[in-house]
Design an enzyme around this catalytic site. Sequence first.
Site, short mmCIF file in Angstrom:
data_model
loop_
_atom_site.label_atom_id
_atom_site.label_comp_id
_atom_site.label_asym_id
_atom_site.label_seq_id
_atom_site.Cartn_x
_atom_site.Cartn_y
_atom_site.Cartn_z
N ASP A 52 4.02 93.43 24.85
CA ASP A 52 4.28 92.94 23.49
C ASP A 52 5.23 91.74 23.59
O ASP A 52 6.38 91.91 24.00
CB ASP A 52 4.91 94.05 22.64
CG ASP A 52 5.09 93.62 21.20
OD1 ASP A 52 5.15 92.40 20.93
OD2 ASP A 52 5.18 94.51 20.33
N ASP A 102 13.53 90.90 22.00
CA ASP A 102 14.24 92.18 21.89
C ASP A 102 15.13 92.47 23.10
O ASP A 102 16.24 92.97 22.95
CB ASP A 102 13.22 93.33 21.75
CG ASP A 102 12.67 93.43 20.33
OD1 ASP A 102 13.08 92.61 19.49
OD2 ASP A 102 11.84 94.31 20.07
N LEU A 146 3.97 98.88 21.67
CA LEU A 146 4.48 97.88 20.72
C LEU A 146 5.98 98.04 20.54
O LEU A 146 6.52 99.14 20.63
CB LEU A 146 3.78 98.04 19.36
CG LEU A 146 2.26 97.84 19.35
CD1 LEU A 146 1.71 98.07 17.94
CD2 LEU A 146 1.89 96.45 19.84
N CYS A 147 6.65 96.92 20.25
CA CYS A 147 8.07 96.94 19.95
C CYS A 147 8.31 97.77 18.69
O CYS A 147 7.49 97.69 17.77
CB CYS A 147 8.60 95.53 19.72
SG CYS A 147 8.74 94.63 21.28
N PRO A 148 9.38 98.56 18.61
CA PRO A 148 10.49 98.62 19.58
C PRO A 148 10.36 99.75 20.61
O PRO A 148 11.37 100.13 21.20
CB PRO A 148 11.69 98.88 18.67
CG PRO A 148 11.13 99.74 17.58
CD PRO A 148 9.69 99.31 17.39
#
Lengths: 341, 83
Positions: B45, B51, B18-20
């Site tokens: 993601d 991002d 998952l981000c970040p």
Amino acid sequence: MYGSAVTVPPGVLRRTDAGLEPDHTRRRYRDVRELIANTRNPTPLVRLNRVVAPATEAYLKLEWMNPFGSVKDRTARYLLEGMRARGELDGRELVEPTSGNTGIALAALAALDGLRLTVTIPSGVPEEKLVLLRMLGATVMPTPDELCPVDHPRDGAIALARAIAESPAHAGRYAMPNQYANPDNVRAHYETTGPEIWEQTEGAVRAFVAGYGTCGTLTGVGRFLKERDPSIRIVAVEPQPGHRLPGLKNLEEARAPAILDRSVIDDVIRVDDGPAYAMTLRLFREEGLIVGPSTGAVAHAVLALEGEREGPIVGISPDGGMKYASYYAELVKDGSEGERP
Amino acid sequence: MTDQTMAPDAELDCKGLLCPLPVYRTAQAMGRLKAGEVLRVECTDPGSLADFPAFARQRGYTLLSAQDGDGVQVFLLRKEPAR
């Protein structure tokens, strides 16, 4: 907490209303964890005598007398005890976002329990804290502020820890204590710090001052004291945006922690870095208190309350000054020692 | 140059992260590259689509391509020579 095979030397435990307890009069302990403060073994309240007017009765509560060096020892202990009771620690590693002190306390407790810990750390945390964390065996992930361009700029470490805990690829390998949202953080202060202050001032405390951070201290102590006496003033200290006061949060640039209960807070006092560091230096030189910069911010706010209230003002001193040498070098670089040999 | 089939100098699998976290891993991987080299990153993601362009802009990397298909986002990033 301890193996039943351990032989207890005489005089180490005493019988109290709460059962067998460490004997804090002898201060001889079976395990360093017994030193974490509670109402039977409170952290000291020390009166300020020189930075305030003689008529002002103001105290700092020296949380750095906790065994791992900060107010976060209480939090870390409650967080882990809660997780263990709910079975969340079984076979898992810990991951937590922290500006340092919670990480240090968690790392020490995790090491004693044989747990692995990863900490995500915002930029600007002093090198001393990173080294301490690594000394305690934690995996340290420094997190640049711009990591989360679309989120709150100062919350990158929180987002990164959450991603580690929740990523499908990690398949539940990590558990996150989450001091910002875990009610056990509040409970630590509701059950220990708050009652300690009440008992240490014999119920006379008139104002309580602590910084916006995880807000566990403010919410827990504030709630306890307000239940005892709603007229006790609860004061939050907030740094300016872009501040350099580790552990404190400006709630415009960082999201308000879920455990913050604004209903117990009467006033918010904004403190600039300059006055906070100037007060820190005065606490060193005039009170003999080797404190971290957030204590300077709290003491500055305590001074702002001078004369407004009859009776004791209590401010939290979250940690000591030893971890901030790299920050303080700037304050004394002009060599105020003079030219004497 | 922006062809997804070009051979990258390094690859990074961020699927299931998952981000970040993908951006964090990518920042570390870019640090190991030499100037002019290209990194290929695979993510799952969808937040990475926002991002990675922001990340490349802030760090001065060139985002050669960003593709999204079958739930997998593929990015090609080039480390530019220091100016």
